[in-house]
Write a protein that holds these residues in place. Structure first.
Motif, PDB file in Angstrom:
ATOM      1  N   PRO A  80     -77.643  -2.379  24.820  1.00 50.46           N
ATOM      2  CA  PRO A  80     -76.800  -1.285  25.310  1.00 50.46           C
ATOM      3  C   PRO A  80     -75.650  -0.925  24.368  1.00 50.46           C
ATOM      4  CG  PRO A  80     -76.083  -3.332  26.308  1.00 50.46           C
ATOM      5  CD  PRO A  80     -77.153  -3.686  25.295  1.00 50.46           C
ATOM      6  N   PHE A  81     -75.333   0.360  24.344  1.00 47.21           N
ATOM      7  CA  PHE A  81     -74.177   0.869  23.607  1.00 47.21           C
ATOM      8  C   PHE A  81     -73.573   2.041  24.368  1.00 47.21           C
ATOM      9  CE2 PHE A  81     -76.870  -0.778  20.136  1.00 47.21           C
ATOM     10  CZ  PHE A  81     -75.961  -1.557  19.426  1.00 47.21           C
ATOM     11  N   ILE A  82     -72.277   2.206  24.246  1.00 45.86           N
ATOM     12  CA  ILE A  82     -71.648   3.493  24.529  1.00 45.86           C
ATOM     13  C   ILE A  82     -71.723   4.282  23.225  1.00 45.86           C
ATOM     14  CG2 ILE A  82     -69.559   4.705  25.224  1.00 45.86           C
ATOM     15  CD1 ILE A  82     -70.756   2.969  27.430  1.00 45.86           C
ATOM     16  N   ALA A  83     -72.205   5.509  23.296  1.00 46.14           N
ATOM     17  CA  ALA A  83     -72.442   6.294  22.086  1.00 46.14           C
ATOM     18  C   ALA A  83     -71.820   7.675  22.212  1.00 46.14           C
ATOM     19  CB  ALA A  83     -73.942   6.409  21.823  1.00 46.14           C
ATOM     20  N   HIS A  84     -71.522   8.279  21.057  1.00 50.09           N
ATOM     21  CA  HIS A  84     -70.955   9.630  21.007  1.00 50.09           C
ATOM     22  C   HIS A  84     -71.584  10.372  19.839  1.00 50.09           C
ATOM     23  CE1 HIS A  84     -67.760   8.328  23.783  1.00 50.09           C
ATOM     24  NE2 HIS A  84     -67.707   7.233  23.042  1.00 50.09           N
ATOM     25  N   ARG A  85     -71.722  11.660  20.002  1.00 48.13           N
ATOM     26  CA  ARG A  85     -72.203  12.479  18.889  1.00 48.13           C
ATOM     27  C   ARG A  85     -71.003  12.943  18.068  1.00 48.13           C
ATOM     28  NH1 ARG A  85     -77.062  14.532  17.636  1.00 48.13           N
ATOM     29  NH2 ARG A  85     -77.947  13.898  19.653  1.00 48.13           N
ATOM     30  N   VAL A  86     -71.003  12.568  16.797  1.00 44.26           N
ATOM     31  CA  VAL A  86     -69.908  12.902  15.883  1.00 44.26           C
ATOM     32  C   VAL A  86     -70.502  13.615  14.681  1.00 44.26           C
ATOM     33  CG1 VAL A  86     -68.030  12.010  14.474  1.00 44.26           C
ATOM     34  CG2 VAL A  86     -68.615  10.878  16.646  1.00 44.26           C
ATOM     35  N   ASP A  87     -70.058  14.840  14.433  1.00 41.39           N
ATOM     36  CA  ASP A  87     -70.583  15.633  13.308  1.00 41.39           C
ATOM     37  C   ASP A  87     -72.111  15.711  13.340  1.00 41.39           C
ATOM     38  OD1 ASP A  87     -67.999  16.046  12.335  1.00 41.39           O
ATOM     39  OD2 ASP A  87     -68.052  14.188  11.165  1.00 41.39           O
ATOM     40  N   GLY A  88     -72.632  15.857  14.546  1.00 40.81           N
ATOM     41  CA  GLY A  88     -74.068  16.030  14.710  1.00 40.81           C
ATOM     42  C   GLY A  88     -74.883  14.746  14.717  1.00 40.81           C
TER      43      GLY A  88
ATOM     44  N   GLY B 126     -81.109  10.793  14.084  1.00 39.39           N
ATOM     45  CA  GLY B 126     -80.679  12.053  13.493  1.00 39.39           C
ATOM     46  C   GLY B 126     -81.188  13.305  14.157  1.00 39.39           C
ATOM     47  N   THR B 127     -81.839  13.186  15.328  1.00 39.23           N
ATOM     48  CA  THR B 127     -82.372  14.372  16.005  1.00 39.23           C
ATOM     49  C   THR B 127     -81.428  14.852  17.095  1.00 39.23           C
ATOM     50  OG1 THR B 127     -83.568  13.038  17.629  1.00 39.23           O
ATOM     51  CG2 THR B 127     -84.728  13.601  15.588  1.00 39.23           C
ATOM     52  N   ALA B 128     -81.655  16.085  17.534  1.00 40.80           N
ATOM     53  CA  ALA B 128     -80.858  16.650  18.627  1.00 40.80           C
ATOM     54  C   ALA B 128     -81.150  15.951  19.948  1.00 40.80           C
ATOM     55  CB  ALA B 128     -81.148  18.151  18.752  1.00 40.80           C
ATOM     56  N   PHE B 129     -82.307  15.303  20.057  1.00 39.59           N
ATOM     57  CA  PHE B 129     -82.710  14.648  21.300  1.00 39.59           C
ATOM     58  C   PHE B 129     -82.593  13.130  21.212  1.00 39.59           C
ATOM     59  CE2 PHE B 129     -86.378  15.668  18.640  1.00 39.59           C
ATOM     60  CZ  PHE B 129     -86.983  14.430  18.459  1.00 39.59           C
ATOM     61  N   GLU B 130     -81.764  12.640  20.299  1.00 32.76           N
ATOM     62  CA  GLU B 130     -81.696  11.200  20.055  1.00 32.76           C
ATOM     63  C   GLU B 130     -81.306  10.401  21.295  1.00 32.76           C
ATOM     64  OE1 GLU B 130     -79.650   8.046  16.883  1.00 32.76           O
ATOM     65  OE2 GLU B 130     -79.547  10.203  16.522  1.00 32.76           O
ATOM     66  N   ILE B 131     -80.408  10.920  22.109  1.00 30.30           N
ATOM     67  CA  ILE B 131     -79.952  10.182  23.287  1.00 30.30           C
ATOM     68  C   ILE B 131     -81.027  10.133  24.371  1.00 30.30           C
ATOM     69  CG2 ILE B 131     -78.330  10.303  25.239  1.00 30.30           C
ATOM     70  CD1 ILE B 131     -77.134   9.000  22.793  1.00 30.30           C
ATOM     71  N   ASP B 132     -81.855  11.174  24.461  1.00 33.31           N
ATOM     72  CA  ASP B 132     -82.926  11.203  25.454  1.00 33.31           C
ATOM     73  C   ASP B 132     -84.067  10.325  24.938  1.00 33.31           C
ATOM     74  OD1 ASP B 132     -84.683  11.732  27.456  1.00 33.31           O
ATOM     75  OD2 ASP B 132     -84.759  13.898  27.153  1.00 33.31           O
ATOM     76  N   ASP B 133     -83.874   9.030  25.076  1.00 25.34           N
ATOM     77  CA  ASP B 133     -84.685   8.035  24.372  1.00 25.34           C
ATOM     78  C   ASP B 133     -85.933   7.699  25.179  1.00 25.34           C
ATOM     79  OD1 ASP B 133     -85.403   6.238  22.434  1.00 25.34           O
ATOM     80  OD2 ASP B 133     -83.476   5.218  22.388  1.00 25.34           O
ATOM     81  N   ARG B 134     -86.989   8.496  24.990  1.00 31.77           N
ATOM     82  CA  ARG B 134     -88.205   8.345  25.779  1.00 31.77           C
ATOM     83  C   ARG B 134     -88.961   7.065  25.420  1.00 31.77           C
ATOM     84  NH1 ARG B 134     -89.402  13.522  27.996  1.00 31.77           N
ATOM     85  NH2 ARG B 134     -87.383  14.601  28.065  1.00 31.77           N
ATOM     86  N   PHE B 135     -89.701   6.552  26.403  1.00 35.62           N
ATOM     87  CA  PHE B 135     -90.543   5.381  26.200  1.00 35.62           C
ATOM     88  C   PHE B 135     -91.863   5.845  25.596  1.00 35.62           C
ATOM     89  CE2 PHE B 135     -87.259   3.496  28.435  1.00 35.62           C
ATOM     90  CZ  PHE B 135     -87.422   2.122  28.513  1.00 35.62           C
TER      91      PHE B 135
END
Length: 285
Positions: free
Chosen positions: A177-185, A114-123
């Motif tokens: 792995p997933f292909i992902a998209h941001r939908v409604d935030g 639920g964060t703005a940085f969710e895709i930047d998935d740091r270790f």
């Protein structure tokens, strides 16, 4: 063996007991259980801020209750592994629950739900060296590929490095792995056959070798075609409700599928007990 009430005392006054417990853990003779498959309980959701199970948004927030459920699952015949972050796995070590189990350390939990940085998935959790030092069998990483988010590329690079580092130490690299998209935030995984085939192809090519790479994939439509996209061993994840058992059974018939990695649907079953839910899943193997 300490009980739950002893954990705070050990963590407060004897933290070195964690490393000692890891060193003393009986290692499994094989990755596979008596059924010839892997049956892993997934418990790394809380570290990403994902506490929901079923209709309860905070089901996994009670740590004592969660540990009790995990211990119940791990004690069932045929369950031969667990996936978790350091806090959970170390509690389980202190409780003596990881002897003879395949232990997979969760590595990147920085893409908080639920964060703005969710895709930047740091270790932010385990790395290959700490997994090896603890004597665990492998590491798991989440790889969400958003074509519209530049944060994807840093996650790709980090996952590639982690695959290489684990392989250099002869440890399993479990890539989800997933292909992902941001939908409604919110970040949503694309659960189509085509998206999964593309995501799996990218994941399989990460790192300097794929010798120790396994894929962790959901059940989607046309699984026979999806799993034909790779020769790498795969484990099936998740699913909810009564229909999940039928989906898992069909997926397990496919040649590259080597077992299950299931978390919330077994730890917090919609009906019945944890033991009943786990035993039913094991019966599919």
């Amino acid at each position: 063996m300490p009980d739950l009430d002893d954990l705070l005392d050990i963590r407060t006054r004897r933290p070195a007991a964690i490393a000692a417990a890891a060193s003393a853990r009986r290692k499994p003779a094989s990755l596979f259980g008596p059924h010839g498959r892997l049956m892993i309980i997934a418990a790394d959701h809380p570290a990403r801020g994902a506490l929901r199970a079923g209709d309860d948004p905070l089901a996994m927030a009670n740590r004592v209750d969660l540990l009790r459920r995990i211990r119940t699952a791990l004690a069932r015949p045929g369950v031969n592994g667990v996936l978790g972050t350091p806090d959970i796995l170390e509690d389980l070590l202190l409780l003596g629950a990881l002897d003879d189990k395949v232990v997979i350390g969760s590595m990147n939990r920085g893409g908080l739900a639920g964060t703005a940085f969710e895709i930047d998935d740091r270790f932010t959790a385990y790395d290959a060296q700490s997994i090896t030092t603890a004597g665990f069998e492998g590491g798991k990483m989440l790889l969400r590929i958003d074509p519209d988010d530049a944060g994807t590329v840093s996650t790709l690079e980090a996952c590639g490095s982690a695959v290489s580092a684990l392989a250099a130490r002869r440890r399993m690299a479990m890539v989800e792995p997933f292909i992902a998209h941001r939908v409604d935030g919110r970040v949503r995984n694309e659960l189509t056959a085509e998206a999964m085939m593309r995501a799996m192809a990218v994941a399989a090519g990460l790192g300097t070798t794929s010798a120790y790479t396994w894929l962790k994939v959901p059940v989607v439509h046309d699984m026979e075609r999806v799993m034909a996209a790779t020769t790498l061993p795969a484990l099936i994840l998740g699913g909810e409700g009564e229909a999940a058992y039928g989906e898992w059974r069909k997926a397990l018939d496919l040649p590259t599928v080597q077992g299950l990695v299931i978390g919330r649907s077994l730890l917090y079953p919609a009906g019945g007990s944890v033991s009943d839910a786990v035993d039913r899943a094991v019966s599919l193997l």
